[in-house]
Motif scaffolding. Structure first.
Motif, short mmCIF file in Angstrom:
data_model
loop_
_atom_site.label_atom_id
_atom_site.label_comp_id
_atom_site.label_asym_id
_atom_site.label_seq_id
_atom_site.Cartn_x
_atom_site.Cartn_y
_atom_site.Cartn_z
N ASN A 82 -5.25 17.68 -2.65
CA ASN A 82 -5.11 17.85 -1.20
C ASN A 82 -6.36 17.41 -0.43
O ASN A 82 -6.49 17.70 0.76
CB ASN A 82 -4.79 19.31 -0.87
N TRP A 83 -7.29 16.74 -1.11
CA TRP A 83 -8.55 16.29 -0.52
C TRP A 83 -9.49 17.43 -0.15
O TRP A 83 -10.54 17.21 0.46
CB TRP A 83 -8.33 15.38 0.70
N ASN A 132 1.49 10.83 -5.29
CA ASN A 132 2.24 9.97 -4.37
C ASN A 132 2.79 10.70 -3.15
O ASN A 132 3.43 10.09 -2.31
CB ASN A 132 3.41 9.31 -5.12
N GLU A 133 2.51 12.02 -3.06
CA GLU A 133 2.95 12.79 -1.91
C GLU A 133 1.83 13.73 -1.49
O GLU A 133 0.91 14.01 -2.25
CB GLU A 133 4.20 13.62 -2.25
N ASP A 167 -1.18 15.32 1.28
CA ASP A 167 -2.18 14.94 2.27
C ASP A 167 -2.61 13.49 2.10
O ASP A 167 -2.86 13.02 0.98
CB ASP A 167 -3.40 15.86 2.17
N GLN A 168 -2.75 12.82 3.21
CA GLN A 168 -3.10 11.39 3.22
C GLN A 168 -4.61 11.19 3.19
O GLN A 168 -5.36 12.02 3.71
CB GLN A 168 -2.48 10.73 4.44
N PRO A 169 -5.09 10.11 2.61
CA PRO A 169 -4.29 9.08 1.94
C PRO A 169 -3.82 9.54 0.56
O PRO A 169 -4.59 10.13 -0.19
CB PRO A 169 -5.26 7.91 1.80
N ALA A 170 -2.55 9.29 0.25
CA ALA A 170 -2.00 9.58 -1.07
C ALA A 170 -2.20 8.35 -1.94
O ALA A 170 -1.64 7.28 -1.66
CB ALA A 170 -0.51 9.92 -0.97
N ASN A 188 -6.41 13.35 -3.51
CA ASN A 188 -4.97 13.29 -3.73
C ASN A 188 -4.63 12.03 -4.50
O ASN A 188 -4.38 10.96 -3.93
CB ASN A 188 -4.21 13.33 -2.40
#
Length: 315
Positions: free
Chosen positions: A130-131, A139-140, A142-145, A136
């Protein structure tokens, strides 16, 4: 001459039968239930004739692979084995001692699928990759994934084929302090099966009847002698109070549950069955006590196996 030829052929066929009975290779990367971060729950599994492995839980990964390489179970180095020969993770539940190695090694791992029941994958997504706890790499979420790992949610009781591995895996929910908070994976290779359970307590304490439902599901293959082994935890010795088990088993509770399985599969059905004891808590002389109590209480005649890190098992 014909008599001796028949004997020779019989011995040869018997040897082939023995060879055919082995269906799985298991390489424990970690066997303990806590404390020693270099030896936590994680097992590589390979079907007979295969070259790739799946990883059942991921508490310890690299440290176990390094010991396996040192024991000549693999050629090359631990990093290469992880990238090239480990195809997927199957995570029973998201407690740290079952995911630490997988998460920690994500930056240097290769692309892999992470299989599990939705509750487990949701925690990996929300709490680990989740950073905040870690980058992360999935592939799903929190971004960036970054997309290196791909979440593969499983449906309870539904067989899932594993691409290019001649394996199918079925997930069943277990109770671990709360109902449905752990998982058992039933692995199938041709007509052979292996059952791997994550942390679980006995039905009498946990409620929900998840072990009963699991035993009902596997009793036909036990009766048919197609189950090559059960990998199941025994975390504490019998002296541990029930109120302090926190979703785990003792030798007495394990034998109670195996007796339920025998009752469903038929008298004597579990005699000689390989029962691999996982997740022993390494506190004081717990491990030696657990082993002694299991051996003394083994009135069912199962074949008890106490796995060691980086020591291969053939089942």
């Amino acid at each position: 001459m014909k008599h001796w030829f028949k004997i020779f052929c019989g011995l040869l066929l018997a040897g082939q039968a023995v060879t055919a009975q082995q269906a799985f290779t298991i390489i424990p990367l970690g066997v303990k239930g806590g404390l020693d971060e270099s030896n936590l729950s994680s097992y590589l599994l390979q079907p007979k004739g295969g070259t790739q492995y799946i990883c059942l839980d991921g508490g310890t990964v690299r440290a176990g692979l390094e010991k396996a390489v040192a024991n000549h179970l693999f050629n090359g180095n631990a990093g290469d084995v992880l990238k090239r020969q480990v195809r997927a993770y199957f995570i029973t539940h998201p407690h740290l001692d079952h995911v630490e190695g997988m998460v920690q090694n994500a930056p240097d791992d290769s692309a892999k699928a992470i299989y599990g029941l939705p509750f487990c994958l949701d925690v990996l997504k929300d709490k680990y990759f989740n950073w905040q706890s870690w980058g992360n790499f999935a592939n799903e979420g929190d971004q960036p994934a970054l997309g290196k790992f791909h979440y593969m949610p499983m449906d309870s009781g539904v067989s899932t084929p594993i691409p290019n591995m001649d394996l199918e895996v079925t997930a069943y929910p277990l109770s671990h302090s709360k109902p449905g908070r752990s998982t058992a994976f039933l692995v199938k290779h041709q007509d052979a099966y292996l059952l791997y359970l994550g942390d679980t307590g006995p039905d009498a304490l946990e409620g929900g009847g998840n072990l009963q439902k699991l035993w009902e599901a596997i009793s036909p293959i036990v009766k048919a002698k197609q189950l090559h082994g059960i990998m199941i935890e025994t975390s504490f010795p019998n002296e541990q109070p029930d109120k302090s088990l926190f979703g785990h088993l003792t030798p007495r509770w394990l034998m109670t549950e195996l007796a339920v399985l025998e009752g469903l599969a038929g008298q004597g059905a579990v005699k000689g069955l390989h029962v691999i004891i996982t997740h022993r808590k390494p506190v004081g002389d717990n491990e030696a006590t657990i082993r002694r109590q299991l051996e003394q209480g083994n009135t069912l005649g199962v074949k008890l196996i106490f796995p060691e890190q980086a020591r291969a098992l053939k089942l």
